[in-house]
Design a protein around this motif. Structure first.
Motif: not given
Lengths: 353, 465, 553
Positions: C271-273, C407-408, C417-422
């Motif tokens: 969820v977070g990453y 990992l992060l 993170v990129a995937m989460r943003e868009d």
């Protein structure tokens, strides 16, 4: 990596879709084969099919009735109101207390129809009060926060209301004395198939509610404002719409429906406890998603689909009925593989979801 | 809520022992009242007990005194009056402190302190109504047997939920508290079984009012006891009754997917088939659902003579009402002790008429015992809500009685409870007349051995068949 | 001054409602069994609420006079509201419905005088409100010193965590008269884990060899931080000493917290990453637990060693994470949420009904304990198995936290993170979305599987009831409460969410009510979580979405 990235990305996307389609078709084929087998082997007599069709419709109407309230709130705020089931429970509780009082005072015998109307009004008004308070206290301060924050707040509210009801009214089962009430007790017999009066009431109620909601959303000024708020809150505000008021009213309306469903369920199932809203709430949420969340006819469709899947699924695929939720969720996955935004999902909901 | 911590494993009140023992000497010294310096004073003989004034006895005691007078040591005999608390028997015995041996260790309760007994049920969630009802049953026993040898009994009320995690959390809390003597509970087998491993290490005997899974006592643990039947006893008897008394040759099994319901139905199915009956369906229903018409419809297709239901009153009432809507009007509804309650009858309204359940077989006098219990229960808590409250009362009463027989008063007035002796005293109950029936413990701690009786709903009440 | 009148009635109504709620819920009745300075605590709490209402109302007013008036109005409103409700409960038939409320308490709140008492109560409320107003008019306490003392950001963070936990503990002990030790010790546990989190966030660079094995990490350039080293040291000492110093209940609760930290770290990846909302995370916990149980319990006839079963359980869980990830690849947001919720339920239903494999509702018993925890060792090394499991879980948490933090900052983390943003943009810039989504699900599942396997072993027997939806909800809540995307946030969140109900256990039947209310309160007061991901973890626009402050309504 950098030079080949675009092609790799595209081929990945392509293979994903192809793969999922193949997966979906495969699962579908297996299910269809099993269904064919059941029919061909004549595992069940025709009355089992018909009865479970009716059962499924009745169950689906329950889900649909609750899902309508769910989807209304979601449609405007894009938040999962986890406490919707608890609003329903409190409506059912309030209905019970009024009903109890009217039995003790003999008013039920004096005028049954009026009593039922009063019980519904009591349940709905308590639900509205709770819903509005919920919006003011737990949700409004979080407007604009990341999407998951109101979800957690809703979960907290759900836990609070559930246990508050347990504390305040005790753990004992509240029993709606449906069989004592003429008109609500018993049912109709169509040949071999028996349908409880309350089941018929729920179906009628669900359909009336849905039609009324569709008209409200699409034809009324309030509906127009609702749609405007759902589409774009800042712009709606600029257009002179009181966004907070519209949201509050939507909440009130959704809670009203929950209260109605609660009292109806009380009459239908007779037992009311502090946990009575939890499972139906969850199922209704599933139904709303299945139909395309935020879409009023979709919630209805999703509810009926879910009800039918639960009651006809174990029959059709010859699976123990303990697995009915597996079937329901399995079909949900299958449908979402092909239509990722639900049966009647719109472009809008995909964007927002 | 009191002192319910349990973090410090070493908190002991034994230190207080010493304080009480010196009382006599102090009183003797004070009685002298002269300026001479007393070097040594040894009591020789109690001449007579003069007077009883309230709680003290004034005794005339002959003492040998060494007194220093003007640099010389004088030894003389003297008779003095001593005030002694009644509890302290003979001052001379002070030195030989009660030696108590117990393989599991002892619990020492200082005067004024309480004997702590855990009570673990389900206070939140789906089963809260049954859990609170069971809690109330036990609480009534705690009210009616408030003390052991003058020491108040304290009930430590905990929510063990119906899960392993809830069960072990409470068990560890009790195990870490050296003052907890025994536990009434837990309610669910799924909570009792993981907890029992922890109690076994901590030597805390448990008496469950309602954990019916066969495996609860069958795992060779010493501390596991229960006053209810295990599933095997009840399921076998029920199958026999269904086939031979009710004359059902085909039966459908329904359980609520709980450890209790499924275990019971498994046993019933085995026994029923062994006796020559035919099982037409084996289905589980989900607790929390209210509409079971679909599963009943598929069951109706097999046209069973009887529906056997393993589960509790809530689902039972829904099933018995809904079966009439799908073509199972003629099938007998037969449940276990989980539906034997007034709530079941009220929830199902008229539809419960004619349904059966297993229940403890009472003779004439014993039934009065239960009726008396229910009356007292209603007076204190209102209507009973579920089936196992009487068992909880018995479990608590048995534990309190066992502590009574496995404890001694120490000379300093504290109570010494021997842990293993408590467990043995629990299991030594044979033919115990409880309000839930006759309780007869065997070597592994199964107390619910009594005959299985059956009841039918007639005129909105359970009555013996 | 008149302008202050109307707004002041609102906090009055809210406070009156709160007072009514605690009466109805039976809290007043339960708390009245205790006395504080000769006054029953329950009634005192009601008074405190009214006082707070007055304070709150007065704080919004300007000028000393209108402050007092605002306090008066608010207090009067609250008192009158409560009084009206109390009169309502005296209507025959009403009080029986409120099972927790004793009529005597109703009488006591109305000063035993009925309607006259109601009027008195309103006046009394007004008085308290004025007192609150006076309090609000006092000069504000200088808080700058705290900031000055705290110095660096991280130290301040730790200090604040320390202080808040301490205050919560003391307040509880004061209010409910608990044995102070209980709270103190659990607070200690909180500190200990908070320290752990704080230290982990600022880990020194890994040894060169390890760095080659792990995905290339951006954290490598960070200098060794003396504060971090110190906290790390303190943490290590505390971790080793604490389980010996305290009893098995403490260790048990800490282990439970640890198991939830493991799950939280796993869900944090999902969820977070990666931004994939998973409401059925319990599925992987259950799979790990059942894998351990089936492999090691004599009931299934395989009976392998704990240390062998552990990696297998993690692998099984990881594979199931991949498999369950496949069908949901195209779903987003709430659609994903409901489908994963369904998966959680499906796994539970299977565990309940696949009787031959899982034992059905009867569960699996006699799950293996690692040899180290066996009897003969326990006398030497560990006082009880609970202590052993504490060390085991602590090791697991430290390892998983290190992996998760690295990992992060690795290429994988940046892809997530990129995937989460868009998602679409991520795909356009060449991130293989399918692969990274499945990787997130798999890694999350492995972490949960580890937690599940240790849980099964510790519990000795497991049942389907241990794996309900509530577990998923709890894990999600703790990730968000801790601060999404942040490792130390997960640790703090677990302490808050898992230890808190245990602290609240003293409140017996009120614990879930309190818990629910605190959850809502927490989200309103601090929606970004207790310790949100800082700039060093998530950079740029990412933090905007995750930790955006709530817009003013």
């Amino acid at each position: 990596m950098a030079t080949t990235s675009t092609t790799v990305g595209r081929s990945a996307a392509f293979s994903k879709r192809a793969f999922l389609t193949i997966l979906g078709v495969l699962i579908g084929a297996v299910l269809a084969f099993r269904l064919g087998q059941t029919i061909y082997d004549q595992v069940w007599g025709p009355e089992v099919w018909i009865r479970n069709l009716i059962n499924g419709l009745a169950l689906g109407a329950v889900y649909a009735l609750i899902a309508l309230g769910y989807t209304l709130v979601y449609g405007i705020l894009f938040m999962i109101n986890f406490a919707h089931g608890e609003v329903l429970m409190l409506g059912a509780m309030a209905g019970f207390f009024v009903l109890d009082a009217s039995i003790n005072s003999g008013f039920l015998d004096y005028n049954t129809l009026l009593t039922i109307v009063i019980v519904f009004i009591a349940g709905m008004s308590v639900a509205v009060v709770v819903g509005v308070l919920l919006e003011r206290i737990a949700y409004r301060p979080l407007r604009g926060a990341p999407r998951l924050v109101p979800l957690i707040s809703a979960i907290g509210a759900s836990i609070f209301l559930q246990n508050a009801a347990l504390q305040a009214f005790g753990a004992n089962v509240k029993i709606y004395p449906t069989p004592q009430i003429t008109g609500l007790s018993g049912g109709q017999r169509f040949g071999d198939v028996f349908v409880a009066n309350t089941s018929i009431m729920i179906m009628v109620l669900a359909i009336i509610t849905m039609v009324a909601l569709v008209l409200l959303v699409n034809r009324s000024r309030f509906g127009k404002a609702m749609r405007a708020v759902a589409e774009d809150k800042p712009t709606a505000q600029l257009m002179g719409i009181d966004v907070n008021r519209i949201i509050l009213l939507t909440f009130a309306l959704g809670s009203l429906l929950a209260g109605m469903a609660g009292v109806m369920l009380g009459f239908h199932n007779r037992q009311v406890t502090h946990m009575v809203g939890f499972m139906p709430g969850l199922k209704a949420f599933t139904a709303a998603v299945l139909g395309g969340i935020g879409n009023v006819p979709g919630a209805m469709l999703g509810g009926f689909f879910l009800g039918l899947a639960e009651s006809l699924g174990p029959t059709a695929f010859q699976i123990p009925s303990a697995y009915k939720d597996v079937i329901a969720f399995g079909l949900l996955v299958l449908i979402l593989i092909f239509r990722p935004t639900g049966l009647m999902g719109e472009r809008l909901s995909r964007e927002r979801a | 809520m009191g002192n319910k911590d349990g973090f410090f494993t070493g908190v002991s009140r034994r230190r207080l022992l010493g304080g009480g023992l010196t009382v006599t000497g102090g009183v003797v010294l004070a009685a002298c009242g002269e300026t001479k310096e007393v070097i040594k004073e040894v009591p020789v003989e109690v001449i007579k007990e003069v007077e009883v004034a309230g709680e003290t006895v004034v005794k005339e005691v002959e003492v040998i005194k060494e007194v220093e007078v003007a640099g010389e040591t004088v030894v003389k005999k003297e008779v003095i009056e001593v005030e002694v608390p009644v509890e302290v028997e003979v001052p001379v015995e002070v030195e030989s402190v009660l030696v108590v041996n117990d393989p599991w260790g002892i619990v020492t309760v200082a005067p004024g302190d309480t004997i702590k007994i855990g009570l673990v049920t389900v206070l939140t969630g789906d089963l809260a109504n049954l859990g609170i009802d069971i809690r109330n049953g036990a609480e009534l026993a705690f009210d009616e047997f408030p003390d052991v040898k003058g020491f108040a009994v304290e009930m430590l009320d905990e929510d063990g939920q119906c899960s392993g995690e809830g069960g072990t959390a409470v068990a560890n809390k009790f195990a870490a508290n050296p003052e907890v003597v025994a536990v009434v509970g837990h309610m669910c087998s799924g909570s009792s079984e993981p907890a029992s491993v922890i109690y076994e290490r901590a030597h805390i005997p448990m008496v469950s009012p309602s954990s019916t899974a066969v495996s609860f006592t069958a795992r060779g643990l010493d501390v596991t006891n229960r006053v209810c039947w295990n599933d095997r006893i009840q399921g076998t008897a029920a199958a026999d009754f269904a086939l031979n008394t009710l004359g059902a040759t085909t039966a459908a099994m329904i359980h609520d997917q709980s450890s209790y319901g499924e275990g019971l139905v498994q046993v019933f199915q085995g026994a029923f088939e062994e006796l020559g009956g035919e099982v037409t369906a084996f289905e589980g229903v989900t607790v929390g659902d209210k509409d079971f018409r679909a599963v009943l419809t598929t069951i109706a297709d097999g046209a069973p003579d009887l529906l056997y239901f393993g589960g509790f009153q809530g689902e039972g009432a829904l099933l018995v009402a809904q079966k009439n809507e799908v073509g199972l009007e003629d099938a007998i509804f037969f449940g276990a002790d989980g539906i034997n309650s007034q709530v079941y009858i009220d929830s199902a309204a008229g539809d419960a008429e004619g349904s059966y359940s297993s229940f403890a077989d009472f003779g004439e006098t014993d039934a009065d015992l239960l009726a008396g219990f229910l009356e007292r229960y209603e007076e204190k808590f209102g209507e009973p809500q579920g089936p196992f409250n009487a068992h909880a009362y018995d479990a608590a009463a048995i534990i309190i009685a066992a502590i009574d027989s496995a404890s001694e008063l120490a000379a300093d007035g504290s109570l010494i409870i021997r842990r293993n002796a408590v467990n043995e005293a629990i299991r030594a109950n044979h033919g115990y007349q409880g309000v839930s029936g006759v309780i007869d413990f065997n070597a592994i701690g199964d107390g619910g051995q009594g005959t299985v009786g059956f009841q039918i709903v007639a005129d909105n009440a359970w009555s013996a068949v | 001054m008149r302008a202050a009148l109307l707004p002041a009635t609102r906090p009055g109504l809210v406070g009156g409602g709160a007072a009514i709620a605690i009466v109805v819920l039976g809290m007043v009745t339960a708390l009245n069994e205790r006395e504080l300075a000769g006054l029953p605590v329950g009634n005192l709490l009601v008074g405190l609420i009214v006082l707070a209402v007055g304070y709150r109302a007065a704080r919004d007013a300007v000028g000393a006079g209108s402050r007092l008036v605002a306090g008066l109005v608010a207090g009067l409103t609250a008192g009158a509201f409560l009084a009206l409700f109390m009169l309502f409960t005296r209507v025959p038939g009403v009080s029986e419905k409120l099972v927790q409320t004793e009529p005597e308490d109703t009488d006591a709140i109305l000063f035993g005088m009925g309607a006259g008492g109601a009027a008195l109560l309103a006046v009394f409320g007004a008085g308290l409100g004025v007192l609150g107003g006076v309090l609000a008019s006092l000069p504000a306490l200088p808080t700058g010193w705290l900031r000055a003392v705290a110095g660096s950001g991280r130290l301040r963070l730790i200090l604040v965590a320390l202080l808040s936990l301490l205050i919560v503990g003391l307040a509880l002990a004061f209010l409910f008269g608990l044995v102070v030790a209980v709270v103190g010790v659990i607070v200690l546990a909180g500190l200990e884990l908070a320290l752990l989190g704080g230290a982990l966030a600022s880990l020194p660079p890994l040894p060169a060899r390890l760095r080659q094995v792990l995905p290339k990490s951006g954290a490598g350039r960070r200098r060794l931080d003396p504060v971090a080293l110190l906290t790390l040291l303190i943490m290590a000492v505390v971790l080793i000493v604490v389980p010996m110093a305290f009893g098995q209940y403490f260790n048990h609760v800490s282990t439970t917290v640890g198991i939830f930290v493991l799950m939280g770290l796993g869900l944090n990846v999902v969820v977070g990453y990666a931004g994939l909302l998973d409401l059925g995370y319990v599925a992987f916990f259950a799979i790990g637990a059942y894998a351990m149980a089936i492999l090691s319990s004599p009931e299934q006839g395989i009976e392998v060693n704990f240390w062998l079963a552990l990696p297998i359980a993690m692998a099984v869980s990881g594979i199931s994470g991949t498999l369950l990830g496949i069908p949901v690849l195209r779903m987003r947001g709430d659609y994903l949420a409901i489908v994963t919720l369904g998966f959680g339920e499906i796994i539970r239903i299977f565990s309940q009904n696949l009787t031959d494999l899982t034992g059905g509702p009867q569960g699996v018993r006699d799950i293996a304990r690692p040899e180290l925890a066996e009897q003969e060792f326990t006398t030497l090394l560990f006082a009880n198995p609970q202590q052993f499991y504490f060390y085991l879980i602590a090791t697991g948490v430290v390892l998983v936290a290190i992996i998760s933090a690295h990992l992060l900052s690795s290429r994988i983390g940046r892809a997530w993170v990129a995937m989460r943003e868009d998602e679409d943009v991520a795909r356009a810039i060449g991130i293989r979305v399918v692969r990274y989504k499945l990787l997130a699900f798999t890694i999350g599942a492995v972490f949960a599987g580890l937690g599940g396997a240790i849980f099964a072993s510790r519990q000795n027997s497991i049942f389907p009831n241990d794996f309900t939806l509530i577990v998923s909800i709890n894990v999600l809540c703790l990730v968000i409460i801790g601060g999404m995307g942040s490792v130390r946030g997960v640790v703090v969140g677990s302490v808050a969410l898992i230890a808190l109900p245990e602290i609240l256990r003293e409140l017996a039947e009120f614990r879930l009510v309190t818990f629910g209310a605190l959850l809502v309160f927490m989200m309103i007061v601090r929606p970004q979580g207790l310790l949100p991901a800082g700039r060093s973890l998530v950079s740029g626009p990412a933090s905007l979405d995750i930790a955006a402050p709530p817009a003013e309504a």
